[in-house]
Design an enzyme around this catalytic site. Structure first.
Site, PDB file in Angstrom:
ATOM      1  N   GLU A   1      11.344  38.212 -38.682  1.00  0.00           N
ATOM      2  CA  GLU A   1      10.778  39.408 -39.310  1.00  0.00           C
ATOM      3  C   GLU A   1      11.908  40.301 -39.800  1.00  0.00           C
ATOM      4  O   GLU A   1      13.003  40.309 -39.257  1.00  0.00           O
ATOM      5  CB  GLU A   1       9.880  40.179 -38.330  1.00  0.00           C
ATOM      6  CG  GLU A   1       8.553  39.514 -38.092  1.00  0.00           C
ATOM      7  CD  GLU A   1       7.527  40.415 -37.400  1.00  0.00           C
ATOM      8  OE1 GLU A   1       7.748  41.641 -37.264  1.00  0.00           O
ATOM      9  OE2 GLU A   1       6.489  39.867 -36.997  1.00  0.00           O
TER      10      GLU A   1
ATOM     11  N   HIS B   1       7.628  46.213 -42.752  1.00  0.00           N
ATOM     12  CA  HIS B   1       8.160  45.032 -42.061  1.00  0.00           C
ATOM     13  C   HIS B   1       7.342  43.810 -42.472  1.00  0.00           C
ATOM     14  O   HIS B   1       6.293  43.949 -43.104  1.00  0.00           O
ATOM     15  CB  HIS B   1       8.185  45.219 -40.535  1.00  0.00           C
ATOM     16  CG  HIS B   1       6.849  45.208 -39.860  1.00  0.00           C
ATOM     17  ND1 HIS B   1       6.012  46.294 -39.862  1.00  0.00           N
ATOM     18  CD2 HIS B   1       6.211  44.240 -39.176  1.00  0.00           C
ATOM     19  CE1 HIS B   1       4.910  46.002 -39.182  1.00  0.00           C
ATOM     20  NE2 HIS B   1       4.996  44.758 -38.765  1.00  0.00           N
TER      21      HIS B   1
END
Length: 158
Positions: A38, A100
């Site tokens: 991520e 994100h």
């Protein structure tokens, strides 16, 4: 993937536009393979009445914690960029929120995402809802999160 740049709340009370550079940052960090971690950062831009122009998304720094299913943004680097943009723009370019990635085609916020967004929104000095964006492999999840929790989910507009 080509994400759309313009978004709105259901009644079009709030319009939002991502700059080409912001969309490019999102595209560069899509978790396309099982090995990709991520990524995330801050969303910086300007407020025009009830509308938002997202001019920049900061990119992960060496201090951020990046894993397959978790991104933890550390303040170093991101805050310096935000302060620099704020100063250079004489206060017109400001912190608007966070972004994100998720390793999903069509992302949805986790419980951890929701609690973090509520906490960050409550810390805003200007009391505006925080913009929260999750970048998936095929679409974006875009929400304006007030300090009270769940807010307005935005939809792409052509």
């Amino acid at each position: 993937m080509q994400f759309l740049g313009s978004w709105a709340t259901g009644g079009k009370g709030t319009l939002l536009h991502f700059s080409a550079g912001t969309l490019q940052t999102f595209n560069q960090h899509i978790q396309g393979t099982d090995a990709d971690c991520e990524a995330g950062g801050l969303l910086l831009g300007s407020v025009h009445g009830g509308h938002l122009l997202i001019e920049q998304a900061t990119v992960p720094t060496a201090w951020d914690k990046r894993f397959r299913y978790l991104f933890e943004r550390m303040p170093f680097g991101h805050e310096a960029i935000a302060l620099s943009r704020w100063t250079a723009s004489q206060g017109t370019v400001r912190y608007l929120g966070e972004w994100h990635t998720h390793p999903e085609d069509h992302p949805h916020p986790s419980g951890l995402d929701r609690s973090e967004w509520t906490r960050l929104s409550a810390q805003r000095r200007d009391k505006r809802p925080m913009l929260a964006v999750i970048v998936g492999r095929q679409s974006l999840y875009v929400e304006l999160v007030p300090s009270t929790g769940r807010g307005s989910v935005l939809i792409p507009v052509e």
